[in-house]
Scaffold this active site. Sequence first.
Site, PDB file in Angstrom:
ATOM      1  N   TYR A 120     -27.286 -34.516  27.025  1.00  0.00           N
ATOM      2  CA  TYR A 120     -27.899 -35.329  26.454  1.00  0.00           C
ATOM      3  C   TYR A 120     -29.131 -34.327  27.239  1.00  0.00           C
ATOM      4  CZ  TYR A 120     -25.052 -39.301  26.466  1.00  0.00           C
ATOM      5  OH  TYR A 120     -23.750 -40.130  25.577  1.00  0.00           O
TER       6      TYR A 120
ATOM      7  N   GLU B  64     -35.127 -57.730  28.881  1.00  0.00           N
ATOM      8  CA  GLU B  64     -34.786 -58.256  27.362  1.00  0.00           C
ATOM      9  C   GLU B  64     -32.851 -58.251  27.218  1.00  0.00           C
ATOM     10  OE1 GLU B  64     -36.543 -57.476  23.878  1.00  0.00           O
ATOM     11  OE2 GLU B  64     -34.760 -58.608  22.794  1.00  0.00           O
TER      12      GLU B  64
ATOM     13  N   TRP C 207     -20.517 -48.042  23.522  1.00  0.00           N
ATOM     14  CA  TRP C 207     -21.572 -47.283  23.456  1.00  0.00           C
ATOM     15  C   TRP C 207     -22.177 -47.742  22.336  1.00  0.00           C
ATOM     16  CZ3 TRP C 207     -22.191 -43.738  19.298  1.00  0.00           C
ATOM     17  CH2 TRP C 207     -20.477 -43.007  18.846  1.00  0.00           C
TER      18      TRP C 207
ATOM     19  N   TRP D  26     -28.414 -41.456  27.195  1.00  0.00           N
ATOM     20  CA  TRP D  26     -28.676 -40.600  26.386  1.00  0.00           C
ATOM     21  C   TRP D  26     -30.119 -39.801  25.961  1.00  0.00           C
ATOM     22  CZ3 TRP D  26     -27.266 -42.551  20.537  1.00  0.00           C
ATOM     23  CH2 TRP D  26     -27.769 -41.276  19.420  1.00  0.00           C
TER      24      TRP D  26
ATOM     25  N   GLN E 163     -36.911 -38.680  26.099  1.00  0.00           N
ATOM     26  CA  GLN E 163     -38.249 -40.192  26.212  1.00  0.00           C
ATOM     27  C   GLN E 163     -38.632 -39.352  28.099  1.00  0.00           C
ATOM     28  OE1 GLN E 163     -36.215 -42.722  24.455  1.00  0.00           O
ATOM     29  NE2 GLN E 163     -37.437 -43.600  23.143  1.00  0.00           N
TER      30      GLN E 163
ATOM     31  N   ARG F  72     -36.820 -44.489  18.740  1.00  0.00           N
ATOM     32  CA  ARG F  72     -35.694 -43.134  18.691  1.00  0.00           C
ATOM     33  C   ARG F  72     -36.156 -42.597  17.123  1.00  0.00           C
ATOM     34  NH1 ARG F  72     -29.715 -44.489  20.514  1.00  0.00           N
ATOM     35  NH2 ARG F  72     -30.765 -45.023  22.371  1.00  0.00           N
TER      36      ARG F  72
HETATM   37  P1  NDP Z   1     -27.866 -49.296  22.351  1.00  0.00           P
HETATM   38  O1  NDP Z   1     -27.453 -48.995  20.810  1.00  0.00           O
HETATM   39  O2  NDP Z   1     -28.273 -50.310  22.161  1.00  0.00           O
HETATM   40  O3  NDP Z   1     -29.284 -48.176  21.439  1.00  0.00           O
HETATM   41  C1  NDP Z   1     -30.346 -48.309  22.218  1.00  0.00           C
HETATM   42  C2  NDP Z   1     -32.195 -47.676  21.745  1.00  0.00           C
HETATM   43  O4  NDP Z   1     -32.548 -48.983  20.900  1.00  0.00           O
HETATM   44  C3  NDP Z   1     -32.889 -47.857  23.192  1.00  0.00           C
HETATM   45  O5  NDP Z   1     -32.631 -46.684  23.755  1.00  0.00           O
HETATM   46  C4  NDP Z   1     -34.360 -48.235  22.573  1.00  0.00           C
HETATM   47  O6  NDP Z   1     -34.668 -46.823  21.795  1.00  0.00           O
HETATM   48  C5  NDP Z   1     -33.923 -49.492  21.989  1.00  0.00           C
HETATM   49  N1  NDP Z   1     -33.947 -50.712  22.386  1.00  0.00           N
HETATM   50  C6  NDP Z   1     -32.684 -51.355  22.769  1.00  0.00           C
HETATM   51  N2  NDP Z   1     -33.102 -52.907  23.567  1.00  0.00           N
HETATM   52  C7  NDP Z   1     -34.391 -52.932  22.687  1.00  0.00           C
HETATM   53  C8  NDP Z   1     -34.751 -54.257  22.701  1.00  0.00           C
HETATM   54  N3  NDP Z   1     -35.028 -55.642  23.004  1.00  0.00           N
HETATM   55  N4  NDP Z   1     -36.192 -54.231  21.877  1.00  0.00           N
HETATM   56  C9  NDP Z   1     -36.215 -53.072  20.652  1.00  0.00           C
HETATM   57  N5  NDP Z   1     -35.386 -52.097  20.701  1.00  0.00           N
HETATM   58  C10 NDP Z   1     -34.641 -51.695  21.868  1.00  0.00           C
HETATM   59  O7  NDP Z   1     -27.230 -47.836  23.307  1.00  0.00           O
HETATM   60  P2  NDP Z   1     -27.340 -46.322  22.854  1.00  0.00           P
HETATM   61  O8  NDP Z   1     -27.391 -45.952  21.366  1.00  0.00           O
HETATM   62  O9  NDP Z   1     -28.371 -45.866  23.917  1.00  0.00           O
HETATM   63  O10 NDP Z   1     -26.209 -46.293  23.431  1.00  0.00           O
HETATM   64  C11 NDP Z   1     -26.477 -46.545  24.922  1.00  0.00           C
HETATM   65  C12 NDP Z   1     -24.966 -46.292  25.687  1.00  0.00           C
HETATM   66  O11 NDP Z   1     -23.935 -45.676  25.469  1.00  0.00           O
HETATM   67  C13 NDP Z   1     -25.901 -44.148  25.528  1.00  0.00           C
HETATM   68  O12 NDP Z   1     -27.120 -44.100  26.104  1.00  0.00           O
HETATM   69  C14 NDP Z   1     -24.651 -43.052  26.009  1.00  0.00           C
HETATM   70  O13 NDP Z   1     -25.070 -43.419  27.880  1.00  0.00           O
HETATM   71  C15 NDP Z   1     -24.221 -44.188  25.118  1.00  0.00           C
HETATM   72  N6  NDP Z   1     -23.513 -43.306  24.513  1.00  0.00           N
HETATM   73  C16 NDP Z   1     -21.948 -42.610  24.286  1.00  0.00           C
HETATM   74  C17 NDP Z   1     -21.383 -42.295  23.295  1.00  0.00           C
HETATM   75  C18 NDP Z   1     -20.530 -41.347  23.040  1.00  0.00           C
HETATM   76  O14 NDP Z   1     -20.244 -40.247  21.700  1.00  0.00           O
HETATM   77  N7  NDP Z   1     -19.340 -41.377  24.205  1.00  0.00           N
HETATM   78  C19 NDP Z   1     -22.235 -42.358  22.447  1.00  0.00           C
HETATM   79  C20 NDP Z   1     -23.624 -43.022  22.055  1.00  0.00           C
HETATM   80  C21 NDP Z   1     -24.014 -43.401  23.415  1.00  0.00           C
HETATM   81  P3  NDP Z   1     -36.298 -46.364  21.207  1.00  0.00           P
HETATM   82  O15 NDP Z   1     -36.646 -47.847  22.430  1.00  0.00           O
HETATM   83  O16 NDP Z   1     -36.316 -45.514  21.716  1.00  0.00           O
HETATM   84  O17 NDP Z   1     -36.005 -47.559  19.463  1.00  0.00           O
END
Ligand code: NDP
Length: 321
Positions: free
Chosen positions: A54, A295, A209, A21, A27, A230
Amino acid sequence: MEYRRLGQAGLRVSVLAYGTWVSFSEQGELSTAMDILEVARQAGVNLFDTADCYGHGQAEILLGRALRELGWDRATYVLSTKLFSGLRDCVNMCQTLNRKYLLQAIDESLERLRTPFVDLLYCHRPDPGTPVEETVWAMSDIVAAGKAHYWGTSGWSVEQIRQAWECAERYRLRKPSMEQVEYNLFKRASLDGAYAARLAEMGVGIATWSPLAAGLLSGKYQHAIPRGSRAALPGYDWLRTSLVDAARNGRVRELAAIAHALGATPAQLAIAWCTRNRALSSVILGASNPAQLRENLRAVALAPLLTAELMQRIEHIFPYG
Ligand code: NDP
């Protein structure tokens, strides 16, 4: 890595998947994208998720480029994308599931992804402005044309999925095979037993998700918004309030205390908690760099250590909702 069947489909997907996403949109850069995908694959991840909207097509483009550069055998991974938002701000081609949009949008997604087919194709949101018959017929035609192997929904209610399922049954079309739903410790109720049972009756598998509630459950928003995260990106203001919310961060601190006692991180514990729900087939992770993903993938090893007592302690921290 554990692999689970996607509902009643014969397809098996890794219990942890990777989604693109924000990380492959705002990014994204090619070398990081390739490193992230390689980390996922080494750990046994076989499902990669994206959507046409996305980064306004950028995530599909970057994922397609990275997969092309990596040269993996197309048979060895499962690719999913989603349609609804559209990239054209014009009538009939955005916020819709009409036939014209779907048939054109799938071709454009496949071009961006540089692949002749996706394995999973989702209707990203329901569209009350298009008869469900029209959408089911178009999705079924896309599957019949070999452009997607399975089709499903995201953010649809059980009643809406049931309507689509019955329509497919009536006209002998392809039925929806999966739903994508938000599920994490702050959204525990979104995947409760009754919901899961009704989807299972139709053979619909579940991918989830935002297992970290967009990063909040990693614990990094305790004091401020970290640079590069983010929440610091332009256009993501809508997320900030919930990420810096004091009460929510207080709960994350309590989760972190349990995680640290297990020698784990709150992110790993939050993800492991998700995987303990047997109703879901795959938890789609996000990660903006390879270290985060490394991680998070260790959650697979943590999950078996979560006793019923630990699960109860974790759930006690987060109100059911
Ligand atoms: P998460 O809730 O797991 O958030 C991921 C974000 O959290 C990362 O991109 C990063 O962002 C931060 N992060 C992850 N791991 C760590 C860590 N170990 N330490 C610190 N920060 C961390 O998942 P998403 O919200 O990204 O959702 C996952 C996927 O689900 C999406 O990519 C998409 O493919 C899908 N999705 C589907 C939707 C739908 O409507 N069907 C809606 C939303 C998502 P950062 O480094 O930028 O802070």
